[in-house]
Design a protein around this motif. Structure first.
Motif, PDB file in Angstrom:
ATOM      1  N   VAL A  42      44.562  43.127  45.887  1.00 12.02           N
ATOM      2  CA  VAL A  42      45.568  42.240  45.306  1.00 12.02           C
ATOM      3  C   VAL A  42      45.218  40.784  45.628  1.00 12.02           C
ATOM      4  CG1 VAL A  42      48.004  41.570  45.348  1.00 12.02           C
ATOM      5  CG2 VAL A  42      47.370  43.989  45.339  1.00 12.02           C
ATOM      6  N   GLY A  43      44.715  40.545  46.844  1.00 14.90           N
ATOM      7  CA  GLY A  43      44.246  39.213  47.181  1.00 14.90           C
ATOM      8  C   GLY A  43      43.129  38.773  46.252  1.00 14.90           C
ATOM      9  N   ALA A  44      42.182  39.674  45.991  1.00 13.15           N
ATOM     10  CA  ALA A  44      41.093  39.358  45.066  1.00 13.15           C
ATOM     11  C   ALA A  44      41.632  39.092  43.663  1.00 13.15           C
ATOM     12  CB  ALA A  44      40.085  40.504  45.036  1.00 13.15           C
ATOM     13  N   ALA A  45      42.677  39.814  43.267  1.00 13.51           N
ATOM     14  CA  ALA A  45      43.256  39.619  41.943  1.00 13.51           C
ATOM     15  C   ALA A  45      43.852  38.226  41.795  1.00 13.51           C
ATOM     16  CB  ALA A  45      44.325  40.679  41.678  1.00 13.51           C
ATOM     17  N   PHE A  46      44.502  37.731  42.837  1.00  9.16           N
ATOM     18  CA  PHE A  46      45.070  36.384  42.771  1.00  9.16           C
ATOM     19  C   PHE A  46      43.960  35.341  42.608  1.00  9.16           C
ATOM     20  CE2 PHE A  46      49.572  35.598  43.368  1.00  9.16           C
ATOM     21  CZ  PHE A  46      50.056  36.889  43.482  1.00  9.16           C
ATOM     22  N   PHE A  47      42.855  35.561  43.279  1.00  8.55           N
ATOM     23  CA  PHE A  47      41.711  34.651  43.135  1.00  8.55           C
ATOM     24  C   PHE A  47      41.193  34.688  41.704  1.00  8.55           C
ATOM     25  CE2 PHE A  47      37.117  33.903  43.266  1.00  8.55           C
ATOM     26  CZ  PHE A  47      37.055  32.690  43.920  1.00  8.55           C
ATOM     27  N   PHE A  48      41.070  35.880  41.177  1.00  2.69           N
ATOM     28  CA  PHE A  48      40.529  36.079  39.833  1.00  2.69           C
ATOM     29  C   PHE A  48      41.469  35.532  38.755  1.00  2.69           C
ATOM     30  CE2 PHE A  48      40.082  39.092  36.158  1.00  2.69           C
ATOM     31  CZ  PHE A  48      38.851  38.634  35.723  1.00  2.69           C
ATOM     32  N   ALA A  49      42.791  35.620  38.983  1.00  2.00           N
ATOM     33  CA  ALA A  49      43.774  35.250  37.967  1.00  2.00           C
ATOM     34  C   ALA A  49      43.706  33.780  37.584  1.00  2.00           C
ATOM     35  CB  ALA A  49      45.181  35.588  38.460  1.00  2.00           C
ATOM     36  N   THR A  80      35.985  50.710  53.507  1.00  2.49           N
ATOM     37  CA  THR A  80      36.883  51.267  52.494  1.00  2.49           C
ATOM     38  C   THR A  80      36.559  50.707  51.111  1.00  2.49           C
ATOM     39  OG1 THR A  80      38.537  49.523  52.838  1.00  2.49           O
ATOM     40  CG2 THR A  80      38.771  51.536  54.147  1.00  2.49           C
ATOM     41  N   SER A  81      36.920  51.475  50.096  1.00  6.32           N
ATOM     42  CA  SER A  81      36.835  51.033  48.703  1.00  6.32           C
ATOM     43  C   SER A  81      38.249  51.130  48.131  1.00  6.32           C
ATOM     44  CB  SER A  81      35.877  51.925  47.905  1.00  6.32           C
ATOM     45  OG  SER A  81      34.570  51.863  48.434  1.00  6.32           O
ATOM     46  N   ASP A  82      38.792  49.991  47.670  1.00  4.29           N
ATOM     47  CA  ASP A  82      40.189  49.919  47.270  1.00  4.29           C
ATOM     48  C   ASP A  82      40.328  49.390  45.853  1.00  4.29           C
ATOM     49  OD1 ASP A  82      41.226  50.726  49.815  1.00  4.29           O
ATOM     50  OD2 ASP A  82      40.738  48.738  50.576  1.00  4.29           O
ATOM     51  N   PHE A  83      41.359  49.886  45.148  1.00  2.00           N
ATOM     52  CA  PHE A  83      41.553  49.533  43.745  1.00  2.00           C
ATOM     53  C   PHE A  83      43.028  49.238  43.470  1.00  2.00           C
ATOM     54  CE2 PHE A  83      38.208  52.625  44.401  1.00  2.00           C
ATOM     55  CZ  PHE A  83      37.116  51.900  43.958  1.00  2.00           C
ATOM     56  N   SER A  84      43.265  48.173  42.728  1.00  2.00           N
ATOM     57  CA  SER A  84      44.621  47.818  42.310  1.00  2.00           C
ATOM     58  C   SER A  84      44.606  47.440  40.837  1.00  2.00           C
ATOM     59  CB  SER A  84      45.164  46.643  43.135  1.00  2.00           C
ATOM     60  OG  SER A  84      45.556  47.061  44.421  1.00  2.00           O
ATOM     61  N   ILE A  85      45.682  47.798  40.132  1.00  2.89           N
ATOM     62  CA  ILE A  85      45.847  47.426  38.730  1.00  2.89           C
ATOM     63  C   ILE A  85      47.084  46.529  38.638  1.00  2.89           C
ATOM     64  CG2 ILE A  85      46.282  48.270  36.398  1.00  2.89           C
ATOM     65  CD1 ILE A  85      44.870  50.870  37.222  1.00  2.89           C
ATOM     66  N   ILE A  86      46.890  45.352  38.062  1.00  2.00           N
ATOM     67  CA  ILE A  86      47.937  44.332  38.035  1.00  2.00           C
ATOM     68  C   ILE A  86      48.041  43.762  36.622  1.00  2.00           C
ATOM     69  CG2 ILE A  86      48.667  42.098  38.982  1.00  2.00           C
ATOM     70  CD1 ILE A  86      46.989  42.831  41.478  1.00  2.00           C
ATOM     71  N   ARG A  87      49.271  43.538  36.173  1.00  3.18           N
ATOM     72  CA  ARG A  87      49.523  42.907  34.882  1.00  3.18           C
ATOM     73  C   ARG A  87      49.838  41.433  35.113  1.00  3.18           C
ATOM     74  NH1 ARG A  87      48.312  42.786  29.592  1.00  3.18           N
ATOM     75  NH2 ARG A  87      49.986  41.806  28.370  1.00  3.18           N
ATOM     76  N   PHE A  88      49.031  40.542  34.531  1.00  5.65           N
ATOM     77  CA  PHE A  88      49.239  39.101  34.632  1.00  5.65           C
ATOM     78  C   PHE A  88      49.758  38.571  33.303  1.00  5.65           C
ATOM     79  CE2 PHE A  88      46.029  39.797  37.938  1.00  5.65           C
ATOM     80  CZ  PHE A  88      46.593  39.091  38.992  1.00  5.65           C
ATOM     81  N   THR A  89      50.842  37.792  33.361  1.00  3.20           N
ATOM     82  CA  THR A  89      51.404  37.162  32.170  1.00  3.20           C
ATOM     83  C   THR A  89      51.680  35.689  32.471  1.00  3.20           C
ATOM     84  OG1 THR A  89      53.649  37.784  32.839  1.00  3.20           O
ATOM     85  CG2 THR A  89      52.489  39.291  31.354  1.00  3.20           C
ATOM     86  N   ARG A  90      51.744  34.913  31.411  1.00  2.65           N
ATOM     87  CA  ARG A  90      52.050  33.483  31.565  1.00  2.65           C
ATOM     88  C   ARG A  90      53.451  33.203  31.042  1.00  2.65           C
ATOM     89  NH1 ARG A  90      48.026  30.091  32.946  1.00  2.65           N
ATOM     90  NH2 ARG A  90      45.910  30.942  33.009  1.00  2.65           N
ATOM     91  N   ARG A 149      47.663  51.620  42.364  1.00  2.00           N
ATOM     92  CA  ARG A 149      46.658  51.361  43.393  1.00  2.00           C
ATOM     93  C   ARG A 149      46.156  52.682  43.960  1.00  2.00           C
ATOM     94  NH1 ARG A 149      51.553  49.813  46.205  1.00  2.00           N
ATOM     95  NH2 ARG A 149      52.004  51.289  47.897  1.00  2.00           N
ATOM     96  N   ALA A 150      44.972  52.635  44.538  1.00  2.00           N
ATOM     97  CA  ALA A 150      44.393  53.800  45.209  1.00  2.00           C
ATOM     98  C   ALA A 150      43.243  53.307  46.079  1.00  2.00           C
ATOM     99  CB  ALA A 150      43.898  54.840  44.208  1.00  2.00           C
ATOM    100  N   SER A 193      40.563  33.854  49.860  1.00  2.00           N
ATOM    101  CA  SER A 193      41.067  32.757  49.036  1.00  2.00           C
ATOM    102  C   SER A 193      42.307  33.184  48.268  1.00  2.00           C
ATOM    103  CB  SER A 193      39.982  32.297  48.063  1.00  2.00           C
ATOM    104  OG  SER A 193      38.881  31.737  48.753  1.00  2.00           O
ATOM    105  N   GLY A 194      42.287  34.399  47.725  1.00  2.00           N
ATOM    106  CA  GLY A 194      43.452  34.895  47.008  1.00  2.00           C
ATOM    107  C   GLY A 194      44.669  35.048  47.899  1.00  2.00           C
ATOM    108  N   LEU A 195      44.461  35.507  49.126  1.00  2.00           N
ATOM    109  CA  LEU A 195      45.579  35.646  50.065  1.00  2.00           C
ATOM    110  C   LEU A 195      46.198  34.288  50.374  1.00  2.00           C
ATOM    111  CD1 LEU A 195      43.977  38.207  52.552  1.00  2.00           C
ATOM    112  CD2 LEU A 195      45.791  38.692  50.901  1.00  2.00           C
TER     113      LEU A 195
END
Length: 432
Positions: A170-177, A195-205, A217-218, A414-416
């Motif tokens: 999720v931290g990486a997602a904020f960086f990417f967004a 560990t290998s971690d995965f999150s799916i997030i919906r970004f809208t404006r 997530r998993a 950075s995302g955190l």
């Protein structure tokens, strides 16, 4: 400090710290390491007792810990990847130079040295920290609550009054967004050391601001460290006697495989020198069908070649990410192991881990109630995301044009830090 937020990506292999003000991008804390300035601070500790002051303890962390270990490996207790024990109920404490250390003691010792080496950037810290945590902690039966309570103790000793925990992807997602120009459903894959971690997030404006909604997530407790062990197990251990035999009372018996399990974590090799296994190994030199191989094993353990070995492993793994074939070379003392390795061969070695990673990706999609077609963008981060066989997991599921990577080490921290600007942090980060 008013208006400043801090994100800490405490990783199995490296730890990265980022700071963000009210506006603009986050910036990484730099560390003036012995060889060169770095922002990826190795998650390692060393403990050394000076010969003239045996009751004293010189503690170091990061690149300085590695330097201390390389200079005096026989008298230095070196610990890395200790994050792997965070959720382990069986790990209660370890003895280091006559003193007992619980996990939170190791963590706080590491963090205090991290702050010291961070200089002016970490001289005055905000009261709140946002700390990354894996979706699934490493270990056979990880206790998440235990891990977070240990984190809480360790980070509070650094002086933070409030500590919030967010999933690392999720931290990486904020960086990417920051780079998104339109609404998108994003799958983030974070590949660390443990560990290998995965999150799916919906970004809208909305009204010029990016809004985000977590969908699924998993995670799985395997990643780069497991890949390293597979290389050693297939290339090095057979040259040190694994799979060979010895004679006892007229019978030919296999060399015990347990002698080689320690190679899963190179910093633990030094501990074998005082173990019962080491006494048995020395005896095997006279009884082995191929004694020269056991002699090599004894030399690796006696001379503490673990760090050199894992440097060789890292080199060939990195080379195989760029080429279809690479040369493995481990040279130390009288030991010289060299062999060409094909990428397909390496991929066959890590196939069990690849299957677990695939299963976790599918589990994240299932929790989100989405098929691959429902994902607009895929963002991969972490060193092991560069392994072609790992990337192929995503190329088989998603259109190649959807897949991006980059900022493999900095994105989470950075995302955190950027997350600290959110008006409602409770959706993304929580306390213990």
């Amino acid at each position: 400090m008013a208006g400043l937020s801090i994100g800490i990506d405490f990783g199995t292999t490296n730890t990265v710290v980022a700071l963000a003000g009210p506006e603009g991008p986050a910036h990484l804390v730099k560390f003036p390491a012995p060889e060169k300035e770095v922002f990826a601070f190795r998650s390692a500790l060393s403990f050394h007792a000076p010969p003239d002051q045996p009751k004293e303890r010189e503690v170091e962390a990061g690149p300085w810990a590695i330097e201390a270990y390389v200079e005096d490996p026989l008298e230095t207790r070196f610990i890395q990847s200790f994050k792997s024990f965070a959720a382990s109920e069986s790990f209660t404490e370890t003895q280091i130079l006559g003193r007992r250390y619980q996990f939170e003691d190791l963590l706080s010792a590491f963090l205090l040295k991290l702050r010291e080496h961070g200089g002016q950037d970490m001289a005055e810290l905000p009261v709140r920290a946002i700390v990354g945590r894996p979706v699934t902690f490493a270990g056979a039966a990880p206790n998440e609550n235990l891990a977070l309570s240990r984190y809480e103790t360790g980070f509070r000793r650094l002086g933070f009054e409030e500590i919030l925990y967010a999933y690392e992807p999720v931290g990486a997602a904020f960086f990417f967004a920051r780079e998104l120009t339109e609404d998108a459903t994003v799958l983030v894959g974070d590949f660390g050391g443990g560990t290998s971690d995965f999150s799916i997030i919906r970004f809208t404006r909305e009204d010029g601001e990016i809004r985000s909604t977590p969908l699924g997530r998993a995670g799985v407790g395997v990643a780069g460290d497991a890949f390293d062990y597979r290389i050693i197990d297939n290339l090095v251990s057979p040259e040190l006697g694994k799979g060979s035999s010895y004679t006892s009372f007229g019978k030919v018996l296999p060399i015990p495989n347990r002698y080689y399990s320690t190679f899963a974590r190179w910093d633990q090799l030094a501990l074998m020198r005082a173990s019962r296994d080491m006494r048995e190994i020395r005896k095997l030199v006279k009884e082995a069908v191929e004694p020269e191989k056991i002699e090599r094993l004894v030399e690796v353990l006696d001379e503490n070649y673990g760090y050199r070995l894992y440097r060789s492993v890292s080199d060939v793994k990195e080379a195989l990410s760029a080429k279809g074939m690479a040369q493995f070379r481990f040279h130390a003392g009288t030991i010289d192991i060299a062999r060409e390795v094909e990428r397909a061969e390496f991929e066959s070695w890590i196939s069990p881990e690849l299957r677990l990673i695939e299963t976790a990706v599918d589990a994240a999609l299932a929790e989100a109630g989405l098929g691959p077609e429902g994902i607009d963008r895929v963002f991969l981060t972490g060193g092991s995301s560069l392994v072609p066989a790992v990337r192929d997991i995503f190329y088989r599921r998603f259109e190649p044009s959807k897949i991006e990577s980059g900022s493999e080490l900095e994105s989470i921290a950075s995302g955190l830090a950027l997350m600290g600007r959110e008006r409602d942090l409770t959706k993304w980060a929580r306390g213990v």
